[in-house]
Design an enzyme around this catalytic site. Structure first.
Site, short mmCIF file in Angstrom:
data_model
loop_
_atom_site.label_atom_id
_atom_site.label_comp_id
_atom_site.label_asym_id
_atom_site.label_seq_id
_atom_site.Cartn_x
_atom_site.Cartn_y
_atom_site.Cartn_z
N ASP A 5 -14.34 -13.34 -53.91
CA ASP A 5 -13.07 -12.67 -54.16
C ASP A 5 -12.58 -11.89 -52.95
OD1 ASP A 5 -15.23 -10.94 -54.53
OD2 ASP A 5 -14.20 -9.70 -55.99
N HIS A 6 -13.33 -11.98 -51.83
CA HIS A 6 -12.91 -11.32 -50.59
C HIS A 6 -12.82 -12.30 -49.41
CE1 HIS A 6 -13.22 -7.09 -52.08
NE2 HIS A 6 -13.97 -7.72 -52.98
N ASP A 51 -12.98 1.56 -54.35
CA ASP A 51 -13.39 0.62 -55.38
C ASP A 51 -13.39 1.29 -56.77
OD1 ASP A 51 -14.64 -1.34 -56.89
OD2 ASP A 51 -16.61 -1.08 -55.97
N GLY A 62 -23.23 -3.87 -58.56
CA GLY A 62 -23.03 -3.58 -57.14
C GLY A 62 -21.91 -2.59 -56.90
N HIS A 63 -21.40 -2.00 -57.98
CA HIS A 63 -20.24 -1.11 -57.87
C HIS A 63 -20.59 0.31 -58.28
CE1 HIS A 63 -17.49 -4.55 -57.31
NE2 HIS A 63 -18.28 -5.16 -58.18
N ASP A 82 -5.06 -27.16 -56.91
CA ASP A 82 -5.59 -28.22 -57.77
C ASP A 82 -5.96 -29.39 -56.87
OD1 ASP A 82 -6.18 -30.13 -59.62
OD2 ASP A 82 -4.28 -30.07 -60.68
#
Length: 554
Positions: A76-77, A194, A366-367, A442
């Site tokens: 996601d990064h 975060d 991890g947060h 896609d």
């Protein structure tokens, strides 16, 4: 107000949603971009592989973009680089493991030779013209994670990236709280932090606690051990390997991403596996069950993942045996609870002993939780605050935490993607909006799937399709053949011959009406047939299939 007297912060993705993190910071003629993430499609995005952010704003201003600065190597990064770099190819800056994972992606896309990858060590500062970007070590569920401090002539912006405070990390690299405190003493203009776990009280447990649980479970196992976890959690993989070595087990990796990421981590020295410990998956039958550990993907119940195929009995190399211990070392991401539960039930039916979060402490986040967020706020002491990473409820909760610590409500900003936060030395305000959105990928098609296509796919999945095929004589317009009715996903034709015959009669009458009334344009004939057949089908079945008339002339 001139550009040189203001900073603009623009999130292009990642706010109020999961994944797709990308943030723009601009001052004068310089733009720096933090991260370049993707996300996986929602259940209603039928056929879509991944979702990436719309970077039209960056493309319009690409002469000003100085580089991508990456906080860590999660999808996601970093997942959108192989798509975004085709539109705007600028240097990428990141730490060793982060760049290793990006390099692997770009190599697969045949883009490695055209991309500038720049290795940065925690504590290093990249100097541009007016801006400087500093990498600060943090802890997360992947090694080499960093926060970023963007030094501007108007003040410092601190972006934590995904982080937690772990005083006993597996690799011994503790978060650099001292540097956060130094920046706080000098004065921080804006903190972006975060928010993923802002709704959880207390502290996030250390990754080492999972290692102790794993050792305890390994000591009790009499058969094979199959561990499902996130492939990117190198520290978790290391602890699985360490426990396997202690109890004399060989280790095999299963799943494409697991094999790929573990290879990158081993090559870069982040994953240490003693000689003779790692075996190929196809060779596990050469060893007794109590000698084998299999590390696999699929902790989220993904349909095509290795663990799901194991549960379904369709995996090429792994079949459940009585006495297998399966450890799911992850917590279901919101929305994945049902698929994960389904996989667990299938594994239990096949005789496996399944261990998951509700039974043992075999996963930690991890947060940062609430108390860790309070710590960061207390030492950074920002003038303004903007929560990032998480759904809206997480952003809202984080802004309330900041206000509890004394930050004024008017100095906290919950933005939407595309909003522009404009900063001077003394003021901050939301001022304007740029184009943002989702670009759907896609196969090899990027952005060619839109709302209309998704709507059609949804109709197809719900009510199916009906083709009405007819052949006309070119001059006289007499019907030579048909109408023939071909259906897919609508009804089982052999058991619905009466309904299909009625549809054929309605189509035939509609076609004859058009010919008799000199309605001869194909588009008008098709529209009339579609409407008449559609009304009839809905009156009979309360369904709305896609109806496609096909007219041929000979």
């Amino acid at each position: 107000m001139e550009n040189k007297n203001r900073i603009r912060v623009i999130p292009l993705g990642g706010l109020g949603e999961v994944g797709k993190n990308i943030t723009v910071i601009e001052y004068g003629e310089e733009i720096v971009v933090i991260d370049c993430g993707m996300t996986f499609p929602d259940s209603d995005m039928l056929g879509v592989d991944v979702v990436i952010p719309d970077v039209s704003y960056l493309v319009k201003n690409k002469e000003r973009v100085k580089g991508f600065f990456v906080t860590h190597g999660h999808e996601d990064h970093i997942g959108a680089f192989s798509y975004i770099l085709k539109q705007i190819n600028v240097p990428i800056y990141g730490t060793k493991l982060t760049l290793g994972l990006i390099e692997s992606k770009l190599d697969e896309a045949n883009m490695l030779s055209t991309t500038s990858l720049n290795l940065v060590t925690p504590g290093e500062i990249i100097k541009l013209d007016k801006l400087k970007v500093e990498f600060i070590r943090t802890n997360h569920s992947i090694a080499d994670s960093c926060a970023l401090a963007i030094h501007t002539p108007l003040g410092v912006i601190v972006h934590t990236g995904d982080f937690k405070v772990d005083f006993t990390p597996v690799d011994g690299e503790v978060i650099d709280l001292g540097r956060f405190a130094e920046l706080g003493k000098r004065g921080v203009l804006l903190l972006m932090a975060d928010s993923t776990n802002s709704g959880h009280s207390g502290y996030t447990m250390s990754e080492k606690t999972v290692g102790e649980t794993l050792k305890n479970l390994f000591s009790k196992a009499n058969g094979r051990i199959i561990v499902a976890t996130f492939a990117s959690n190198i520290h978790r993989l290391q602890q699985i390997i360490d426990s396997s070595v202690i109890y004399g087990r060989k280790v095999a990796f299963s799943g494409r991403s697991m094999e790929k990421i573990s290879e990158v981590a081993m090559n870069l020295g982040y994953l240490n596996i003693p000689d003779g410990t790692l075996v190929d998956l196809k060779d596990i039958k050469l060893y007794n069950s109590e000698q084998i550990t299999i590390v696999t993907t699929g902790s989220q119940g993904e349909p095509m993942s290795a663990l799901t195929r194991i549960a379904a009995g369709t995996h090429r190399s792994i079949h459940i045996e009585q006495g297998d211990m399966i450890i799911i070392s992850a917590t279901p991401i919101p929305g994945n609870e049902k698929p994960v539960s389904r996989v667990i039930n299938e594994l239990v039916k096949k005789g496996a002993n399944v261990i998951y979060k509700a039974i043992e402490d075999i996963h930690v986040s991890g947060h940062a939780c609430e108390e860790e967020l309070k710590l960061i706020h207390s030492i950074v002491r920002p003038k303004f605050f903007m929560p990032v990473h998480g759904e809206y409820k997480h952003l809202r909760k984080h802004s309330l935490i900041a206000q509890q610590l004394g930050l004024k409500k008017e100095n906290t900003f919950i933005l939407e993607n595309g909003n522009v936060l404009e900063l001077t030395r003394k003021t901050a305000r939301i001022n304007g909006k740029v184009q943002v959105g989702n670009v759907l990928v896609d196969g090899v098609g990027i952005g060619d799937i839109g709302n209309i296509v998704l709507r059609d796919r949804k109709v197809l999945s719900n009510d199916g399709i009906i083709n009405i095929v007819v052949t006309l004589e070119k001059e006289s317009k007499d019907i030579l053949c048909g109408p023939d009715i071909v259906t897919r996903g609508f009804v089982y034709v052999r058991e619905s011959e009466g309904l299909v015959s009625e549809i054929r009669e309605v189509a035939s009458r509609s076609l004859e009406y058009c010919i008799d009334n000199r309605i001869l344009k194909w588009s008008e004939i098709k529209k009339y047939i579609r409407n008449e057949v559609g009304y009839f089908i809905y009156s009979k079945t309360k369904r709305k299939p896609i109806i496609i008339p096909i007219i041929m002339e000979i």
